[in-house]
Motif scaffolding. Sequence first.
Motif, PDB file in Angstrom:
ATOM      1  N   HIS A  42       0.851  -1.191   0.000  1.00  0.00           N
ATOM      2  CA  HIS A  42       0.000   0.000   0.000  1.00  0.00           C
ATOM      3  C   HIS A  42       0.886   1.239   0.000  1.00  0.00           C
ATOM      4  O   HIS A  42       1.545   1.540   1.005  1.00  0.00           O
ATOM      5  CB  HIS A  42      -0.939   0.021   1.203  1.00  0.00           C
ATOM      6  N   GLU A  43       0.942   1.896  -1.145  1.00  0.00           N
ATOM      7  CA  GLU A  43       1.687   3.140  -1.322  1.00  0.00           C
ATOM      8  C   GLU A  43       3.165   3.012  -0.947  1.00  0.00           C
ATOM      9  O   GLU A  43       3.808   3.981  -0.554  1.00  0.00           O
ATOM     10  CB  GLU A  43       1.000   4.278  -0.542  1.00  0.00           C
ATOM     11  N   SER A  68      -5.098   2.223  -4.614  1.00  0.00           N
ATOM     12  CA  SER A  68      -4.756   3.592  -4.237  1.00  0.00           C
ATOM     13  C   SER A  68      -4.402   4.425  -5.468  1.00  0.00           C
ATOM     14  O   SER A  68      -3.641   3.989  -6.339  1.00  0.00           O
ATOM     15  CB  SER A  68      -3.576   3.620  -3.266  1.00  0.00           C
ATOM     16  N   GLY A  94      -3.425   0.008  -8.887  1.00  0.00           N
ATOM     17  CA  GLY A  94      -2.977   1.291  -8.371  1.00  0.00           C
ATOM     18  C   GLY A  94      -2.484   2.112  -9.550  1.00  0.00           C
ATOM     19  O   GLY A  94      -2.933   1.910 -10.676  1.00  0.00           O
TER      20      GLY A  94
END
Length: 163
Positions: A42-43, A68, A94
């Motif tokens: 995540h990111e 995301s 993403g």
Amino acid sequence: MKYVLPDLCDEYPELVRVMTPMFRNFGAKLSFGGPITTIKCHEDNSLVAHAVNEPGEGRVLVVDGGGSLRCGLLGDNLALKAANNGWEGIIIYGCCRDVDALAEIDLGIQAINSNPMKSVKREIGLRDEVVTFGGVDFVPGEFVYADNNGVITSAEPLAMPGS
């Protein structure tokens, strides 16, 4: 090899799983496929950076970034490393960045969208776990195929009809 997903779906309807449409192509290779290896993050693209330094051996890196849209998980430097190390493609749930440069790199790249912001690097994520998005399970060692029509997976390798 060039894959045409409608032809694969017609030839192997009982074998393919079709992902919900949500991606677009960013790389110079508009059609690609191969064995799946996965990253869940995540990111944070730390594990992506590690993976593209490995021999790709025709595999496709499937990155579950949780959908995301706040940063890019792949840019031109990592994409070039992936292409040079024999990766067939990268699918990102993403964003990516450096899109003009990505379009020149001989690598299949599909993502939801682009974002110029870089990701953090905290070495947080999972590698080679089953990831699920777009209604499809991406199982390491199974197969994924992508083109401008979408993304499909299969437990078995698929040959283009007539090849």
